[in-house]
Design a protein around this motif. Structure first.
Motif, PDB file in Angstrom:
ATOM      1  N   LEU A  53      60.644  99.631 -22.352  1.00  0.00           N
ATOM      2  CA  LEU A  53      61.911 100.353 -22.538  1.00  0.00           C
ATOM      3  C   LEU A  53      63.104  99.404 -22.528  1.00  0.00           C
ATOM      4  N   SER A  54      63.062  98.376 -21.711  1.00  0.00           N
ATOM      5  CA  SER A  54      64.199  97.447 -21.666  1.00  0.00           C
ATOM      6  C   SER A  54      64.340  96.693 -22.987  1.00  0.00           C
ATOM      7  N   LYS A  55      63.225  96.509 -23.708  1.00  0.00           N
ATOM      8  CA  LYS A  55      63.285  95.852 -25.018  1.00  0.00           C
ATOM      9  C   LYS A  55      63.773  96.800 -26.110  1.00  0.00           C
ATOM     10  N   SER A  56      63.357  98.059 -26.038  1.00  0.00           N
ATOM     11  CA  SER A  56      63.726  98.996 -27.098  1.00  0.00           C
ATOM     12  C   SER A  56      65.023  99.746 -26.824  1.00  0.00           C
ATOM     13  N   CYS A  57      65.484  99.760 -25.589  1.00  0.00           N
ATOM     14  CA  CYS A  57      66.701 100.493 -25.211  1.00  0.00           C
ATOM     15  C   CYS A  57      67.592  99.616 -24.343  1.00  0.00           C
ATOM     16  N   PRO A  58      68.284  98.642 -24.929  1.00  0.00           N
ATOM     17  CA  PRO A  58      69.089  97.724 -24.110  1.00  0.00           C
ATOM     18  C   PRO A  58      70.266  98.403 -23.399  1.00  0.00           C
ATOM     19  N   GLY A  59      70.637  99.609 -23.813  1.00  0.00           N
ATOM     20  CA  GLY A  59      71.764 100.297 -23.189  1.00  0.00           C
ATOM     21  C   GLY A  59      71.411 101.085 -21.943  1.00  0.00           C
ATOM     22  N   LEU A  60      70.179 101.007 -21.508  1.00  0.00           N
ATOM     23  CA  LEU A  60      69.763 101.757 -20.323  1.00  0.00           C
ATOM     24  C   LEU A  60      69.636 100.837 -19.120  1.00  0.00           C
ATOM     25  N   GLN A  61      70.037 101.349 -17.962  1.00  0.00           N
ATOM     26  CA  GLN A  61      69.705 100.688 -16.707  1.00  0.00           C
ATOM     27  C   GLN A  61      68.378 101.300 -16.268  1.00  0.00           C
ATOM     28  N   ILE A  62      67.354 100.486 -16.139  1.00  0.00           N
ATOM     29  CA  ILE A  62      66.022 100.981 -15.791  1.00  0.00           C
ATOM     30  C   ILE A  62      65.542 100.248 -14.546  1.00  0.00           C
ATOM     31  N   VAL A  86      69.499 105.139 -15.828  1.00  0.00           N
ATOM     32  CA  VAL A  86      70.911 105.490 -15.924  1.00  0.00           C
ATOM     33  C   VAL A  86      71.355 105.128 -17.345  1.00  0.00           C
ATOM     34  N   PRO A  87      71.673 106.127 -18.173  1.00  0.00           N
ATOM     35  CA  PRO A  87      72.118 105.831 -19.545  1.00  0.00           C
ATOM     36  C   PRO A  87      73.570 105.345 -19.552  1.00  0.00           C
TER      37      PRO A  87
END
Length: 152
Positions: free
Chosen positions: A62-71, A98-99
């Motif tokens: 997810l961190s690779k595909s969604c850089p705008g998320l705090q995971i 956290v989006p």
């Protein structure tokens, strides 16, 4: 007995053939010591280390595909039944998100409306997924649903 058979609540709650077949299959698996084939028991028997490894893999993708998320990976206590064991809980692992482009409530709503729907909960201003409630074979679907919502 005739009065009981006419009772609407009795008629609504009585077991049908499908219910009895499912119950028999579950009892047979239990008697044959094949509890890993019972979905609820399989989820309850997963170790916290295995859950943490799955969470790390999901968070990495997810961190690779969604850089705008705090995971982040978190911990939680999971209840072990829908009221069957009200005082019993066990440790679990959560994925906490956290989006950055919307509120947590809006993010959760988008995930509920995705196909397939992804249901989590909100606590401490974070969207949380408890991995003890998700089968390992569904991890790819979780990643797809969250990635799709991030692109919107």
């Amino acid at each position: 007995m005739a009065a009981l058979n006419r009772e609407p609540l009795f008629r609504a709650l009585r077991c049908d053939k499908l219910c009895l077949a499912a119950l028999q299959a579950t009892v047979d698996l239990q008697l044959n010591q094949q509890t890993a084939d019972i979905p609820t028991l399989a989820l309850l028997q997963v170790s916290e280390d295995a859950l943490r490894a799955r969470a790390a893999a999901i968070c990495d993708k997810l961190s690779k595909s969604c850089p705008g998320l705090q995971i982040a990976i978190g911990r939680s206590a999971a209840k072990t039944g829908g009221g069957t064991l009200p005082k019993s809980s066990m440790s679990s692992v959560t994925i906490e998100i956290v989006p950055s482009n919307c509120s947590v409530v809006a993010f959760a709503g988008r995930l509920r409306r995705s196909t397939p729907p992804l249901i989590g909960y909100i606590a401490n201003d974070r969207f949380k997924l408890n991995l003890r409630t998700i089968f390992p074979q569904q991890d790819g679907l979780v990643i797809q649903a969250i990635s799709a919502v991030c692109r919107k």
